[in-house]
Design a protein around this motif. Structure first.
Motif, mmCIF file in Angstrom:
data_model
loop_
_atom_site.group_PDB
_atom_site.id
_atom_site.type_symbol
_atom_site.label_atom_id
_atom_site.label_comp_id
_atom_site.label_asym_id
_atom_site.label_seq_id
_atom_site.Cartn_x
_atom_site.Cartn_y
_atom_site.Cartn_z
ATOM 1 N N UNK A 86 -3.175 -14.068 13.533
ATOM 2 C CA UNK A 86 -2.935 -14.034 11.987
ATOM 3 C C UNK A 86 -5.164 -13.867 11.396
ATOM 4 N N UNK A 87 -5.779 -13.188 10.770
ATOM 5 C CA UNK A 87 -6.440 -12.478 10.604
ATOM 6 C C UNK A 87 -7.364 -13.400 9.949
ATOM 7 N N UNK A 88 -6.371 -13.964 8.797
ATOM 8 C CA UNK A 88 -7.132 -15.423 7.944
ATOM 9 C C UNK A 88 -8.064 -16.533 8.945
ATOM 10 N N UNK A 89 -7.105 -15.928 9.446
ATOM 11 C CA UNK A 89 -7.377 -17.873 10.612
ATOM 12 C C UNK A 89 -8.979 -17.494 11.354
ATOM 13 N N UNK A 90 -8.495 -16.325 11.890
ATOM 14 C CA UNK A 90 -9.852 -16.149 12.669
ATOM 15 C C UNK A 90 -10.912 -15.851 12.044
ATOM 16 N N UNK A 91 -10.591 -15.560 10.364
ATOM 17 C CA UNK A 91 -12.438 -15.384 9.922
ATOM 18 C C UNK A 91 -12.439 -16.242 9.227
ATOM 19 N N UNK A 92 -11.421 -17.380 9.498
ATOM 20 C CA UNK A 92 -12.249 -18.965 8.789
ATOM 21 C C UNK A 92 -12.323 -19.745 9.625
ATOM 22 N N UNK A 93 -12.488 -19.307 11.121
ATOM 23 C CA UNK A 93 -12.811 -19.984 12.304
ATOM 24 C C UNK A 93 -15.052 -20.007 12.452
ATOM 25 N N UNK A 94 -14.553 -18.195 11.784
ATOM 26 C CA UNK A 94 -15.951 -17.191 12.522
ATOM 27 C C UNK A 94 -17.135 -17.527 11.683
ATOM 28 N N UNK A 95 -16.479 -17.582 10.627
ATOM 29 C CA UNK A 95 -17.058 -18.451 9.566
ATOM 30 C C UNK A 95 -17.844 -20.030 9.662
ATOM 31 N N UNK A 96 -16.732 -21.247 10.537
ATOM 32 C CA UNK A 96 -16.874 -22.000 10.144
ATOM 33 C C UNK A 96 -17.812 -22.165 11.692
ATOM 34 N N UNK A 97 -17.514 -21.501 12.731
ATOM 35 C CA UNK A 97 -18.592 -20.928 13.887
ATOM 36 C C UNK A 97 -19.817 -20.928 13.229
ATOM 37 N N UNK A 98 -20.443 -19.494 13.077
ATOM 38 C CA UNK A 98 -21.320 -18.876 12.739
ATOM 39 C C UNK A 98 -23.385 -19.874 12.221
ATOM 40 N N UNK A 99 -22.470 -20.537 11.683
ATOM 41 C CA UNK A 99 -23.508 -21.145 11.148
ATOM 42 C C UNK A 99 -24.278 -22.281 12.523
ATOM 43 N N UNK A 100 -23.123 -22.657 13.074
ATOM 44 C CA UNK A 100 -23.517 -23.631 14.169
ATOM 45 C C UNK A 100 -23.804 -22.760 15.503
ATOM 46 N N UNK A 101 -23.398 -21.694 15.735
ATOM 47 C CA UNK A 101 -23.923 -20.938 15.961
ATOM 48 C C UNK A 101 -25.411 -20.056 16.221
ATOM 49 N N UNK A 102 -25.881 -20.208 15.133
ATOM 50 C CA UNK A 102 -27.336 -19.990 14.731
ATOM 51 C C UNK A 102 -27.877 -21.088 14.669
ATOM 52 N N UNK A 103 -28.026 -22.386 14.347
ATOM 53 C CA UNK A 103 -28.040 -23.302 14.757
ATOM 54 C C UNK A 103 -28.537 -23.593 15.625
ATOM 55 N N UNK A 104 -27.657 -24.071 16.513
ATOM 56 C CA UNK A 104 -28.142 -24.810 18.223
ATOM 57 C C UNK A 104 -28.639 -23.682 18.946
ATOM 58 N N UNK A 105 -28.244 -22.532 19.012
ATOM 59 C CA UNK A 105 -28.693 -21.633 19.562
ATOM 60 C C UNK A 105 -30.318 -21.104 19.016
ATOM 61 N N UNK A 106 -30.859 -20.551 18.247
ATOM 62 C CA UNK A 106 -31.540 -20.075 17.207
ATOM 63 C C UNK A 106 -32.917 -21.016 16.511
ATOM 64 N N UNK A 107 -31.765 -22.519 15.911
ATOM 65 C CA UNK A 107 -31.892 -23.263 15.577
ATOM 66 C C UNK A 107 -32.650 -22.624 13.925
ATOM 67 N N UNK A 108 -33.445 -23.801 13.108
ATOM 68 C CA UNK A 108 -33.332 -23.638 12.235
ATOM 69 C C UNK A 108 -34.692 -21.979 11.214
ATOM 70 N N UNK A 109 -34.335 -21.782 10.359
ATOM 71 C CA UNK A 109 -35.449 -20.076 10.249
ATOM 72 C C UNK A 109 -34.184 -20.182 9.011
#
Length: 218
Positions: free
Chosen positions: A147-170
């Protein structure tokens, strides 16, 4: 930062994002308008339902390109144009503008796609490692569930967390969060279809996707 230079950059990024390549490519390939069949979404996944893989790939690459190009141009020329010595904030702003252009394209009646490829291109340009991590999450979900839609939703949800957890605020975080929230919101109908089991899987061809037949000439 020069406000006028930023405003011009944002406007140009929005106009580039407003180029609906699903429609443009479909016309070039002689296919039906992707807004007339399947999910009626002008995006690469729906173009694939026409049965033309080359058209779908071209749409995907061009949509990603229009998300990445404004970021790369600001990074290359932003300092000399007055967008600051550190252009990250300006890069994030034009990325969001291009994404908004895809969602609400001025050239196509403000009725655009869901922005998955454009967001992916923008993320890869803003932070290549973040883009790759997000794409890996997308690919994993597609591989298991189709399901491309499910994959898109999951990826969208994870992207901000990846940025915050690995690279922090900016300066990138607000734009990434905004794109993620908008992308999930645009997938509202898909969420309902996933819940009731009527969502189409990757590669499922729409019966109405063929180009309109022409009357034979005499």
């Amino acid at each position: 930062m020069n406000p006028l230079a930023l405003a011009v950059a944002v406007l140009l990024a929005y106009l580039l994002g407003s180029l609906s390549f699903a429609v443009i490519v479909s016309r070039a390939f002689g296919l039906a308008d992707p807004r007339s069949y399947g999910s009626k979404n002008p995006g690469a996944t729906n173009v694939l339902r026409s049965g033309s893989k080359p058209a779908a790939i071209a749409t995907l690459l061009l949509d990603a390109f229009k998300g990445a190009l404004p970021v790369l141009l600001v990074r290359a020329f932003g300092t000399r144009l007055g967008l600051g010595a550190d252009t990250q904030a300006a890069e994030a702003t034009v990325a969001l503008a291009a994404f908004a252009g895809h969602l609400w394209p001025v050239f196509f009646g403000f009725k655009g796609g869901k922005g998955v490829a454009t967001a992916a291109g923008a993320l890869l340009a803003l932070n290549p490692l973040l883009g790759l991590a997000t794409l890996a999450s997308f690919a994993l979900i597609v591989a298991f569930f189709r399901y491309v839609s499910l994959a898109s939703i999951v990826a969208a949800a994870f992207a901000p967390f990846y940025q915050l957890l690995i690279w922090g605020m900016g300066p990138l975080v607000p734009a990434i969060v905004a794109m993620s929230l908008l992308l999930v919101w645009k997938h509202g109908p898909n969420i309902r279809k996933l819940l009731d089991g009527s969502e189409n899987k990757l590669g499922q061809k729409s019966a109405a996707a063929a180009a309109p037949t022409r009357r034979p000439t005499r």
